[in-house]
Enzyme design. Sequence first.
Site, mmCIF file in Angstrom:
data_model
loop_
_atom_site.group_PDB
_atom_site.id
_atom_site.type_symbol
_atom_site.label_atom_id
_atom_site.label_comp_id
_atom_site.label_asym_id
_atom_site.label_seq_id
_atom_site.Cartn_x
_atom_site.Cartn_y
_atom_site.Cartn_z
ATOM 1 N N ASP A 93 0.868 -1.189 0.000
ATOM 2 C CA ASP A 93 0.000 0.000 0.000
ATOM 3 C C ASP A 93 0.900 1.232 0.000
ATOM 4 O O ASP A 93 1.534 1.546 1.010
ATOM 5 C CB ASP A 93 -0.915 0.015 1.231
ATOM 6 N N LEU A 94 0.963 1.921 -1.114
ATOM 7 C CA LEU A 94 1.921 2.999 -1.315
ATOM 8 C C LEU A 94 1.830 4.045 -0.207
ATOM 9 O O LEU A 94 0.771 4.637 0.013
ATOM 10 C CB LEU A 94 1.694 3.653 -2.681
ATOM 11 N N ASP A 95 2.954 4.271 0.481
ATOM 12 C CA ASP A 95 3.081 5.296 1.521
ATOM 13 C C ASP A 95 2.076 5.130 2.652
ATOM 14 O O ASP A 95 1.714 6.096 3.312
ATOM 15 C CB ASP A 95 2.952 6.695 0.909
ATOM 16 N N GLU A 96 1.609 3.909 2.871
ATOM 17 C CA GLU A 96 0.623 3.676 3.924
ATOM 18 C C GLU A 96 1.052 2.573 4.879
ATOM 19 O O GLU A 96 0.233 2.023 5.612
ATOM 20 C CB GLU A 96 -0.741 3.346 3.314
#
Length: 288
Positions: free
Chosen positions: A230-233
């Site tokens: 989950d990109l940047d999460e």
Amino acid sequence: MPRNNEKIEYVLKTTCPAGSGIVAAVSSFLSGNGCYLSEQSQFDDQDSGNFFMRTRFHFEGDDQCDAVRTGFVEVAERFGMTWSLNSVCSPIRTLIMVSKADHCLSDLLYRKNKGELNMEITAVVSNHQDLRPMAEREGIRFIHLPVTKENKPQQEQALIDIVNETNTELVVLARYMQILSNTLCAELAGKAINIHHSFLPGFKGARPYYQAYDRGVKLIGATAHYVTSDLDEGPIIEQSVQPVDHTMGPEKLTAAGRDTETVALARAVKLHTEHRVFVDGNKTVVFK
């Protein structure tokens, strides 16, 4: 390494379902094996039902680490623990990934050289050549892995090969401006830290500080987290913020942003290398 007559300190990290008797069992086992407990932190997450504990200790007599490592298996099995035992003295073998921005790499190198970060840098890997001089000036191996849409799978496999070849334990994305594939994220789960500005998801894409200036933000910051698909999460380890005002144009906001990024990343790396961070689902437990 410890100085003459100094005891080697160890950190035992344990995670298991919450229940009675865990602290007593761990403490009794260590004490019964000649360990002096110098620090102990614990947390019972009532939402997840998990229990987390970090214990720092040294041996009062001869070092019996191997015996403790073998003997603790019975305690761990009794409580269904996931656990690790590490020497505080052993530097964490760390690979740093960069693109063109140099501030995070420069800060990490400075702190490492000052003895603030207990890590051994195995290599600096980049999709550009810009920071080669900075790495090689420090005597650090620099590896150029240019990434295109066509060669990305091959270059990510090359990165995995480098991680394995160098016995790297931690990968730090110090402003590495490439999105990692789900496969690579899974390969590096729990051992890759990323840094980004904290405007996400409000100001995505290019020139986020210019977007923030246009909106008149009053706070800027940065977030260091573990890498996930989950990109940047991913689970957040550390965040840094500072107030700004209307007198600061985009360039000053960008400069302030660099400061928050270096601070948050360095703190996250320090916490990880001191074995203070536990992943708890999509969040972390951090004993500071």
